[in-house]
Design a protein around this motif. Sequence first.
Motif, PDB file in Angstrom:
ATOM      1  N   GLU A 255     -37.207   8.170  18.197  1.00 13.15           N
ATOM      2  CA  GLU A 255     -37.651   7.685  19.513  1.00 13.15           C
ATOM      3  C   GLU A 255     -38.792   6.680  19.337  1.00 13.15           C
ATOM      4  O   GLU A 255     -39.704   6.908  18.531  1.00 13.15           O
ATOM      5  N   LEU A 256     -38.746   5.644  20.130  1.00 17.11           N
ATOM      6  CA  LEU A 256     -39.777   4.614  20.017  1.00 17.11           C
ATOM      7  C   LEU A 256     -41.139   5.100  20.499  1.00 17.11           C
ATOM      8  O   LEU A 256     -42.167   4.740  19.945  1.00 17.11           O
ATOM      9  N   LYS A 257     -41.140   5.906  21.551  1.00 15.67           N
ATOM     10  CA  LYS A 257     -42.410   6.325  22.144  1.00 15.67           C
ATOM     11  C   LYS A 257     -43.163   7.297  21.249  1.00 15.67           C
ATOM     12  O   LYS A 257     -44.370   7.206  21.093  1.00 15.67           O
ATOM     13  N   THR A 258     -42.433   8.242  20.711  1.00 19.52           N
ATOM     14  CA  THR A 258     -43.109   9.298  19.961  1.00 19.52           C
ATOM     15  C   THR A 258     -42.885   9.201  18.457  1.00 19.52           C
ATOM     16  O   THR A 258     -43.673   9.748  17.683  1.00 19.52           O
ATOM     17  N   GLY A 259     -41.818   8.579  18.079  1.00 19.89           N
ATOM     18  CA  GLY A 259     -41.485   8.506  16.662  1.00 19.89           C
ATOM     19  C   GLY A 259     -40.722   9.731  16.184  1.00 19.89           C
ATOM     20  O   GLY A 259     -40.378   9.837  15.006  1.00 19.89           O
ATOM     21  N   ASN A 260     -40.491  10.644  17.110  1.00 23.08           N
ATOM     22  CA  ASN A 260     -39.768  11.862  16.728  1.00 23.08           C
ATOM     23  C   ASN A 260     -38.305  11.560  16.458  1.00 23.08           C
ATOM     24  O   ASN A 260     -37.734  10.614  17.012  1.00 23.08           O
ATOM     25  N   ILE A 261     -37.720  12.431  15.636  1.00 27.54           N
ATOM     26  CA  ILE A 261     -36.298  12.243  15.315  1.00 27.54           C
ATOM     27  C   ILE A 261     -35.460  12.702  16.508  1.00 27.54           C
ATOM     28  O   ILE A 261     -35.581  13.832  16.988  1.00 27.54           O
ATOM     29  N   LYS A 262     -34.637  11.800  16.966  1.00 28.87           N
ATOM     30  CA  LYS A 262     -33.765  12.115  18.106  1.00 28.87           C
ATOM     31  C   LYS A 262     -32.480  12.753  17.572  1.00 28.87           C
ATOM     32  O   LYS A 262     -32.071  13.814  18.000  1.00 28.87           O
ATOM     33  N   TYR A 263     -31.865  12.064  16.669  1.00 32.59           N
ATOM     34  CA  TYR A 263     -30.687  12.592  15.984  1.00 32.59           C
ATOM     35  C   TYR A 263     -30.874  12.337  14.490  1.00 32.59           C
ATOM     36  O   TYR A 263     -31.513  11.382  14.100  1.00 32.59           O
TER      37      TYR A 263
END
Lengths: 203, 1055
Positions: B143-151
């Motif tokens: 994710e661009l906002k958080t940098g968390n892995i989406k998939y």
Amino acid sequence: MKVFYPTTLVIVLILSSLFSLTSTATTTKTKVCDVEGKVYIPGIRRPEQVKILLNGGEHTAYTLRNGEFKFSSIESGVYFLEVDSKNYAFSPLKIDVCTKGQTIRAKTADETFKTVRHPLKLTPYSPKVYYEKGQPLNPLKIFKSPMGIMIAVSLFSMFILPKLSGSIDPEELKQMQQENGGGGLLGKLLGGVANPQQSNSGR
Amino acid sequence: MKILFTLALLLIFFQASFCISTEQTKKRVHEGIGEIVRSDLECGSSSGIFVQTESNMVALLKPKNGEIVWKHKFNEKEKLITSTCSHHSSVVLTDRKILVVQPNTGKVLNEFNHNFNTITFSKLRTGKDHFVVVLDDTIQYRELKTGNIKYSTKYSKKEFELASLLLNEESNSVVVVGINKKRKTPEFLYLEEQKQKEKGKPKGTDKEKKVNQEPKLIKFQVDSDNKIKLNTKPTLLRKQSIVLYLDQERTKSVNFLDLNSIISQGKTSKDNNVIITVESLPLKNLKSGNENLQIITSSSSHFVVVQEQYGQGLTKSKAFIYKFKKSNKKNSIILIAEKEYNNNKSKNKKEKGNGKETESTFWFSNQRSDSDFVTCVQQTETKLIITSYSSEKTINEEIDYFKRNDYGKIKNVDLLFFNLNSKKQILPFYLIEFEDLSLHMVNINQKTTKTKNILWGREEALTDIIDLLIIPKKTLNIYQNSNENNKFDLEKIKQSLQIKIDESKKKMTSFYDKIPKSTDEIKKHFNLATNEIKQTIYSIINPSEYSKQPGFKMDVKKLNYVKKNWHLKFEDSNSQKFDFNKLLVIITRNGNVYGFSTSENQIIWKIRLPISEKSGSLDQIFRINDKQIFIIGSSNNADLDGNNKQSKSTFIAMIDIVNKEIIESKWFEQWTAKQAISIGLKDDGDDDGDDNGNKIIRPRKVVLILDNQGDYHLFPKTEYVLKSFDLIYNQVHFVVMNKETNTLLCYHFIKDDLFKTTDNPPKPEIKWTKQFDKKEEVTQININDESQYPDKHLNNNYYNPYMISLLTYNKEEKTITVLIIDTVSGKIIGNVKNYDASLPATIQHYANKLVYHYWGTKVKTTVMSVIELKANAFSSKHYRQNKKNILYQNRPMVTLKKQSYLFPSYVNVMGVSKSKDNVNQKGLVLALSTGDLFLLSDSFLNPERTLNVQNAMKLGLMPYTTYLPHQAKNIINDNEPVLQVKDIKSDHTEIESTSFIVAYGLDLFYDCVTIDQSFDKIDSQFNFSALIITMLVLIIALIAMQRMKGNKNVKTNWN
């Protein structure tokens, strides 16, 4: 039957203890901690984005919209933190990152030696002023300056000195002229005579 | 009384005239980005040019003028891996973290550390709300906002070897291209986001481990029977959803994979493993042999295949352009046309055809694969030929501005589309980078004059400065006046006009300088000039009038008038008079010599030296006299220490900087330069004339090179130089550091027989050596400038012009040692060891002081130390007896006084200011890690400073403080950062109080600084209004006195 030597046992024990020591030394991981903080600029809700540097750029972080910043997984040790802001001057910090336990201690690295608590709250001590402001016109300063003294002296010699010489008794004036011998500048000024010979002849 | 008044007035005028105007050269920063590694065009909403450069930075350039919008420089310890930018966002990946940057402003929206242990392969592609990172075993949607892995999708590392990544942004799908390790056949992973399923899902948690619904992965491989190998990087034709790749080994054909059909098959397939048969098209002209084939670019209608052939020292490359069409009936590709391009990279030119313009290089480019353009940029010796292929037409344009002699070969070409003026029309532009690192924006499709072809140019060579010379422009103008007018070159004017036409009028000053003074000459030259030049000149003189008149009338009188006014308007008389403006002669690694005018803030001339043929680089630059400079270079990246065993030859060049021509350039194969120094010759004051009566300017300095064979070479090689050297050879001491043995060697010159002065050149001999421990790394050798200081001891200050100072670093012990050595005797005058110290450290030696800084590892701050050398006169009887005639044997004993301070900032490099007579206070310029250049007065660095305030006041010193002052007003570059400073140099101006400072690295900065505002300069506190008031009062008093003189009372009183 085998003979058991106590010395060999001691050696084995020492060696094993040494081995265990070295193995623990190699397996222990270096401590890592997160350094967090926030940049506050008084009167500004959303401060400008600034770059935070650890040890002159060994680690860098940028402040987010709300002024917060974070250095993740910083190895234990003492670091030098600088704030790279173009408009505000911040005191640099010396940060002790989890050298004693998991605590992070910080102090300003200039003459103030202020303690800063973690998460670090960074406030500027002054706005950065790159240019020196020109001084406003001050009449007092004019008179204190050499030019002011020059004005005062010239005005004094123009207006007050003739009056002073007028009030002097003519005989005293002549005596003064004689004493000065008409050679000095003051004598010329007081006597108003350009040639000292003239003053002598007049006597 | 009148006399008194006139005296007073004269005094004031004298005071006023003694002070000069406070206006100086304006502070200027020439911002650089460096050599481009990769670029993304159409970045952000303003279609900026996003670049990642070799200097570990990312930047955004304005497409209209090439200006830097923002730039982020990463520390050397944080390595930049890759970056990407789209209209919505830009993502930067370093080996530590991922930064999400707002493309328009450069603000870091988010940054987070990543835990990629090994980044053997990583690509970034930005989508609207996420970006894709492909590692060697995982594909991550973050994710661009958080940098968390989406998939996150994993694939077997053992089976699949990653080769390339293709992204179809429109459908948010990713195609990962690789090779099946077992079968050795190409394999593709197709990932499509499951949009419908995502809607029903709750919002993602912050923890990275919890991964949302994975995208559907379709794994497909080409028909195993086909035995096709993937040897080249495939390309994706986005609009047509075709993957295009080349098989070179077996079939010499291009293979087409229709993604739409793969998806439809994948949806029906249960195990998500699809085996497909590719459509293959054999390519003509591709012969077998030692060759490498590659599809380098493609558009919706064309693709380009490059075939490279390797031979004995010969690389031949051919390019084939194919036009194709997708057949509706059979869903196959039809080859329409093909064209062949030749590119010979060999050293030996092979003449073809008529022998004209034989050697040419080509470059194909197309950034956007959905566009309808494939561009070929061909470079010949004198011009660029740009050909654009689209489905409808072919456009061909020749630009004769880019000469290969000036710019070198093309490094890279990018194609960019943006709106220049009109909102409707989107024009194709070509971003071309040359070997000299210059970046140009070129357009061919604009229906205007050819001069409009070049929109802008950036001289990135200034980021690659190896060495520079500061030459006073004042002395240079003397020669320019006599020579420039005779060599009025219309071609040069045309060239300068082409660059300058769209720039501000200020920058046009040099152009007007070149126009001759007399009307007849102007007439003559304008008759020769083409209409195009005339129109351009006229348009500059009066753009509003020019726009009204379609025809052309050249008014010579008007030109003269404009020229006069121009000078009145822009010529900074003070700057000329006081020598504030300088000419910087710059050498860069890639073989260019530049003349950079500080008054114009731009490169005014450049000369390319022939070093690329031996892959050489330039190393050092010396000034011979006001007209000539000397340059040393070397081949195979050998440094001047001569330690590189590969080093074979040395390059020398002499350049006339007034006429901008190479006098001499030569390669020496027999020897390698170990060390080179410049020696000042004794000035006899006579400059002889030649047969034609022209003045010959003799060398004031000569360059002495010591080679690896123990021999020496003097340049320029003239009889005068040899004779002059014969007079001074016994004073020359040559210090060389041998890094292999870690030894410092001092050579001096002797003659076998002193009586034979002629035909018996002096020979170099080792006088003394100093062996260092292997752990001690000599980081800097600072040689005292002998011309600046006298060989006398004044006020017990120890001055020694033959003294060097060394800075060594011991990494294990964490110590920095400062050694002061007398080069004549080899005696160590001083040895100061600093513990808990590390690099960066710089030492500066001036007068009887040594100032150095290092990073204190314990105090975690920069430590600045000063060592003052005091002559202990009473310790030496000889010295007292022979005060007038000092010999080295009876030099006085030296006492060192040291004091240290803390400077609360990270200092990278330090430089010291120079003034004309060395009377003025010295200033130290510190390049900080924040990009600031801090000016520190020398008065703070005095070992006499005491803690006792009263004692300090008595001595006229500041009381001792641990910390040196750190105020913003001492930052000389204000709020414009100067990054990655390599060195700081200084030169004097005509005014004692003012010094000229140049700092160069990634950016170039120069300015005139006044350390303490005294001597000949009005200080900042000076009140001009007070001066005016004083003058007015005195004038009024004078008028009043004039009236009062008729008054009887006054007369009687005065008499």
